[in-house]
Design a protein around this motif. Structure first.
Motif, mmCIF file in Angstrom:
data_model
loop_
_atom_site.group_PDB
_atom_site.id
_atom_site.type_symbol
_atom_site.label_atom_id
_atom_site.label_comp_id
_atom_site.label_asym_id
_atom_site.label_seq_id
_atom_site.Cartn_x
_atom_site.Cartn_y
_atom_site.Cartn_z
ATOM 1 N N ASP A 133 0.836 -1.208 0.000
ATOM 2 C CA ASP A 133 0.000 0.000 0.000
ATOM 3 C C ASP A 133 0.872 1.261 0.000
ATOM 4 O OD1 ASP A 133 -2.367 -1.431 -0.009
ATOM 5 O OD2 ASP A 133 -2.523 -1.465 2.185
ATOM 6 N N ALA A 134 1.954 1.231 0.761
ATOM 7 C CA ALA A 134 2.858 2.378 0.809
ATOM 8 C C ALA A 134 3.501 2.620 -0.559
ATOM 9 C CB ALA A 134 3.939 2.154 1.873
ATOM 10 N N ASP A 137 1.087 4.326 -2.753
ATOM 11 C CA ASP A 137 0.988 5.748 -2.391
ATOM 12 C C ASP A 137 2.143 6.533 -3.012
ATOM 13 O OD1 ASP A 137 -1.313 5.318 -0.937
ATOM 14 O OD2 ASP A 137 -0.279 5.210 1.012
ATOM 15 N N ALA A 140 1.451 6.856 -6.758
ATOM 16 C CA ALA A 140 0.373 7.820 -7.005
ATOM 17 C C ALA A 140 0.875 9.252 -6.843
ATOM 18 C CB ALA A 140 -0.792 7.551 -6.059
ATOM 19 N N ALA A 141 1.693 9.480 -5.817
ATOM 20 C CA ALA A 141 2.236 10.819 -5.583
ATOM 21 C C ALA A 141 3.171 11.244 -6.706
ATOM 22 C CB ALA A 141 2.969 10.853 -4.241
ATOM 23 N N GLY A 152 7.826 4.156 -7.275
ATOM 24 C CA GLY A 152 6.730 3.454 -6.624
ATOM 25 C C GLY A 152 6.434 2.116 -7.282
ATOM 26 N N ARG A 202 -3.129 -1.677 -8.368
ATOM 27 C CA ARG A 202 -4.150 -1.697 -7.318
ATOM 28 C C ARG A 202 -5.003 -2.958 -7.405
ATOM 29 N NH1 ARG A 202 -5.349 4.807 -7.686
ATOM 30 N NH2 ARG A 202 -4.015 5.402 -5.924
#
Length: 234
Positions: A133-134, A137, A140-141, A152, A202
């Motif tokens: 999940d991290a 994130d 996505a950032a 990521g 995802r």
């Protein structure tokens, strides 16, 4: 009727260069004539596309090819920075060799990473799920800030590998890591691909969260098919 001599012609036909190969040649010629050295910036993509008379999407193919070969480093916010100035012949040879091995890299990923995703769904811990999940994130950032999500993306696949708890498969991933990075750079260089890749990541994560090995393997296979659709393979 074609003669035997014609069929056995040792010279054969010269392959027609792809457009991005022609652009790579033109870009290297520009670098040479402008006497650019390591650390120097190339003109902005919009300017380069206008001067070359091509779309920015086509130009990006050439820039991605040069980035994969280590000639330039495309930095978000700065543009393309020259890493070193090679000969045109060396780059074109390396580019064609790279393109020829891309299908085998994709084949290896399908074999290893699909199995890793299924095992991760069966074996993952809560902390390993948090690591996935991290990573999402982070990706996505990066994309929200105009980047490709490269870091990521890499973190996510590392987290899936760790969650599979298979030392041998992890070693195999380490062995092909540099080649996988090439396909990752090329895929995320395609217009709209970072967002598509994030969505498929995802899907993989949700299947692993649900501990559904079959769905996780299928989601990883779909992801690899997505990222293997790169212009350098066409």
């Amino acid at each position: 009727m074609v003669s035997e001599a014609a069929e056995a012609d040792p010279l054969g036909r010269v392959a027609k260069p792809r457009l991005y190969e022609q652009l790579v040649t033109l870009l290297l010629g520009y670098i040479e004539s402008a006497q650019l050295g390591p650390g120097d910036l190339l003109p902005a993509e919009r300017e380069l596309a206008q001067r070359l008379g091509v779309s920015r999407a086509t130009l990006v193919q050439a820039l991605v090819a040069l980035e994969v070969l280590g000639v330039i480093d495309v930095q978000h916010g700065n543009g393309a920075v020259l890493v070193y100035r090679p000969s045109i012949a060396t780059v074109i040879k390396g580019l064609r060799e790279h393109r020829n091995r891309l299908p085998e890299i994709v084949e290896a990923r399908s074999t290893i990473e699909v199995k890793l995703a299924g095992l991760a769904a069966a074996r993952r811990t809560d902390s390993e799920m948090e690591a996935m999940d991290a990573a999402l994130d982070v990706m996505a950032a990066e994309i929200a800030n105009g980047g490709k999500g490269l870091n990521g993306d890499e973190l996510f696949h590392q987290a899936v590998t760790a969650a599979a708890h298979s030392a041998v498969l992890a070693q195999l991933m380490t062995f092909i890591a540099e080649m996988v990075l090439e396909t990752r750079m090329e895929s995320l260089g395609q217009p709209g691909r970072p967002e598509q890749s994030l969505a498929s990541h995802r899907s993989i994560a949700e299947a692993i969260r649900a501990k559904d090995s079959k769905a996780a393997a299928a989601a990883m296979q779909a992801h690899i098919e997505l990222v293997s659709d790169v212009d350098l393979l066409k």
